[in-house]
Design an enzyme around this catalytic site. Structure first.
Site, short mmCIF file in Angstrom:
data_model
loop_
_atom_site.label_atom_id
_atom_site.label_comp_id
_atom_site.label_asym_id
_atom_site.label_seq_id
_atom_site.Cartn_x
_atom_site.Cartn_y
_atom_site.Cartn_z
N GLU A 188 70.31 -88.41 -10.79
CA GLU A 188 69.23 -88.82 -9.88
C GLU A 188 67.88 -88.24 -10.28
OE1 GLU A 188 70.83 -87.48 -6.18
OE2 GLU A 188 70.09 -85.45 -6.40
N SER A 189 67.89 -87.26 -11.16
CA SER A 189 66.63 -86.70 -11.64
C SER A 189 65.88 -87.69 -12.54
CB SER A 189 66.89 -85.41 -12.41
OG SER A 189 67.89 -85.64 -13.39
#
Lengths: 263, 273, 273, 263
Positions: free
Chosen positions: A63-64
């Site tokens: 998700e980064s």
């Protein structure tokens, strides 16, 4: 997501710990080529074992903002530099959620849980009945609610105990199967929800009719009674209960090498 | 055009008591030096906004700067809990902390709406979770074409957004690369902004994966070498994983935390290496 | 994973009569070779979608491939009008052309919504213009937090999107740099996609400003060197401004256009240099 | 936007054409440091003259996705490679409109027009009363409706004639001042709208009370009667009507050098 200390509470063979069995069972669940949205901690360990064993073309999405990361060590956070440096594409966080997760492009969302209930609902928000005055304040939702909603299916990996495996979560952070069959459809959730829950004792799958999590597989050396003890609801056992294959030497050495390199 | 100032001046001129302040940086380029400067300047009653309140907000909350936290995930990544955050929520120490809790997707879309000059953003989110019951900034909206129900979240428009970047040139143009998180959106959504940078250079050599913020989209730029430590700055230094583990023990107790504030923030020591 | 095929196979397998097809590329990297291939394969009744229908759609419209055009600006950039487009709208030649007309901001947000799996997008747009009177895909929506009225537009989800890029690797990962327009959104919004590329290479060296499309987000990749001509491919060749001027005379008359189709599209000649 | 052939119909001095006066007058209107959203054709020419004369820090924004382009030749389209190669930042088209234009970050939107009316409304869509069966189909809206809505102010540059300067546009592609004062506010348009219209004959500004375009400046050698002849509504002339300074030698040579290099 909290990371309790590793406690090898059931070393039934001198060869591996229950935590190792859990990580390896979770790794095996990821078919080669799967696009996997990876939470940090246990899911990340399992996904990286899979990529080094049977699933070299596993697509890891963090998700980064990384698509297709190929880290050669275990990342210690979801934003480690190694994830960006080895990715097929690096993108902003809004794009991760809007262009890649939300439309249903991801096959498997791989999540952890502080509490998991009978229907696979996940709590990572608060322990206790009162949100405003919680017994324990947990980290919160992160990406999980929409990962659980939009991935084609969800795998949960969690250490099992009466504390973590509860009849009903104190707070629904991420929806599993709600209160049973039809709830996901009613809520407009487009993925299939949790199809697999991997613990340090065995593997659970939702019953096709009720969507209750049913024990379908025992890890080697574990018996049903042990699982029942560690389950906070009246456990149902699948008719065709099977036993997980013990870790192979290759799987174990891959896992241990990864762990050592990252510690 | 962004003016180049000292870190103390940048924080001093922009951050006022009672402001809504966002320090962004998603695991990479977290503006820690600016966070310590806010503590040093004694700001109070801030509404702190951040997707991932990790150590930097544990410090601000523990030091009593915050009245409210708007967030989606509050933990010490790879380590465990944020003890100052927990102590504030569970025990109201050093002050009660109001919380407004979202998911990452919701927070990201709130920044996007803020950066876009829209009053709200739309997403497939929150459905069936207990979040809308406790967070009044989550509503439903109906698609005017299909009739589908979706979630709506209001724009985030902080008074001040602060981010850390690798470089700026002397005109104040900012260059960031690696994981860029939600930083562009945070700066564009804010009324005023401060970008701390590893260094100010004459010319910004293009770098693959770079994101550029033109000088006229930023209020102030301040040089703060090592300003993202203990997080990392790709091309400059790595993440200090030991510090994250060490923070678990510093932050765990009120007295060890207060000693850290006294010695590291006010003692003028440089934290970490 | 994207399969690497020939241009003829890529178009042949993906584009069917009656499909909604988007060829995107905002002045840069316009997929001209793919457009000619669609004419060659005799596709009919297409709904063509494109922000800037320029020469490539003048050709498809003149050749009778289109039933409808969804667009925001139809002209020959820097030169003047599109005569085949005008002839279709004003005189129904070679077939009547239904139009659905938006602004750039509206079209861009329609693609964004499509790429995001949302049924609609929201923007500050169209207010006071005559467009909503003639375009039923523009509606109003009310902010659930502020009560403000904004414009809503439905998602675009083409059956097929086609773009041109500089390079792909042998696994089908695509690399584009320079002006990237709305290409990522067009591909991600579509059910199926074809990316034509200048060349397929072993390894994609990083390039500043690059946008990457992972192989698994693309259906087919086809090598089509010079496939953006007369537009340009940064790093490969420049815009052929003379061709744009020349098109004004080719496209102006039906017989000169038909000669172009016969000689250039079906004669197998390579257009331009 | 259509690009009619350049017709030097009023060469009142041997030194410059009316088109050159128009471009130079338009260039002068751009203060240094202004962030200008530039349409192609006449606006782009004027903006590039300004950047080379009195406004070296003019920030040129093109809808193709460039912030701060510094082209050394006139781009022949809004997407010329030279715009990307010399830009401070290159971004996608959705970002141009959503992050940069829509929130009101741009000072001046510089537009052309096929038809412009008494209240500065712009038509680039169709000529004729019937949208479904137009006398002339024009290119359409492009970015103009939102540029006209969201920039802090709008400058229009257009060759003036009874055909282009009409009482009321056949189609409102981009809103100027609607039907008069208060209309922009009523429509929720946040910028000030057209504050300046530069033609080959002179310069118009909206009357502060009525928002009707009023002739406020004549280019050298032009008289009011000529302007009246080329205006499709009953012309109002400002009390303080002034005369544009003739192009300087530096301005003319800059403009001509740019034009030559691009032809």
């Amino acid at each position: 997501m909290t990371t309790p200390q590793q406690q090898p509470r059931a070393e039934w063979t001198p060869d591996h710990t229950s935590d190792e069995m859990m990580s390896i069972a979770a790794a095996r669940a990821l078919a080669d080529g799967t696009r996997c949205f990876v939470g940090i901690g246990l899911p990340s360990t399992a996904a990286n074992v899979a990529r080094r064993t049977h699933a070299p073309d596993l697509v890891l999405i963090y998700e980064s903002g990384t698509l297709g990361s190929k880290p050669d060590v275990l990342p210690s956070s979801i934003g480690d530099g190694i994830l960006a440096e080895t990715a097929d594409a690096v993108i902003g966080v809004p794009e991760v959620f809007n262009y890649w997760l939300q439309p249903g492009r991801i096959d498997v969302g791989f999540l952890g849980a502080a509490q998991l209930d009978r229907f696979g609902n996940i709590n990572t928000t608060v322990i206790g009945d009162d949100y405003a005055d919680p017994a324990v304040r947990l980290p919160g939702a992160g990406g999980a609610p929409e990962i659980a909603a939009s991935c084609r299916e969800v795998f949960v990996v969690v250490r099992q105990s009466r504390r973590s495996f509860v009849e009903q979560v104190d707070f629904v952070t991420s929806v599993g199967h709600g209160r049973g069959r039809g709830d996901r459809e009613r809520l407009g959730l487009r993925g299939a929800g949790p199809t697999l829950v991997i613990t340090d004792l065995g593997i659970f799958r939702p019953d096709p009719d009720t969507r209750e999590l049913v024990l379908s597989q025992l890890h080697p050396g574990v018996d049903v009674e042990q699982v029942r003890e560690a389950t906070g609801w009246e456990l149902t056992v699948a008719d065709d209960l099977s036993t997980t294959d013990a870790p192979t030497a290759a799987e174990l050495s891959t896992l241990r090498t990864l762990k050592e390199a990252s510690s | 055009m962004a003016e180049i100032v000292s870190l103390a001046d940048g924080v001093g001129r922009l951050v006022r008591d009672g402001d809504t302040v966002a320090l962004e940086g998603f695991t990479h380029l977290i503006p820690h030096a600016a966070g310590r400067e806010i503590i040093r300047q004694g700001r109070r009653d801030l509404t702190l906004v951040r997707m991932t309140p990790d150590i930097v907000y544990d410090q601000l909350i523990g030091a009593g700067c915050a009245r409210k936290l708007v967030f989606s995930w509050g933990g010490n990544p790879g380590v465990g809990s944020l003890h100052r955050f927990r102590d504030a929520v569970q025990n109201g120490w050093p002050a009660p902390l109001e919380i407004e809790e979202h998911s990452h997707a919701g927070m990201a879309n709130r920044y996007v709406a803020g950066a876009s000059g829209l009053p709200f953003g739309v997403l497939r989110g929150y459905s069936g979770t207990d979040l809308p019951e406790h967070t009044d900034t989550i509503k439903q909206i109906t698609c005017p074409f299909t009739g589908e129900q979706l979630a709506a979240v209001p724009a985030l428009n902080p008074d001040v957004s602060i981010i850390h970047a690798q470089r700026a040139d002397r005109r104040g143009n900012v260059q960031i690369w690696g994981l860029v998180g939600v930083q562009k959106e945070a700066v564009l959504a804010a009324r005023r902004s401060l970008v701390t940078v590893e260094e100010v250079v004459d010319d910004l050599e293009p770098v693959p994966g770079q994101m550029m913020l033109p000088s006229w989209a930023v209020t102030y730029v301040a040089e703060a070498p090592h300003g993202a430590h203990p997080s990392y700055a790709q091309g400059y230094y790595d993440r200090d994983n030991d510090y994250y583990k060490e923070w678990d023990s510093i932050g765990r107790k009120r007295d060890s935390f207060e000693a850290w504030v006294r010695d590291t923030v006010f003692g003028g020591e440089v934290s970490g290496k």
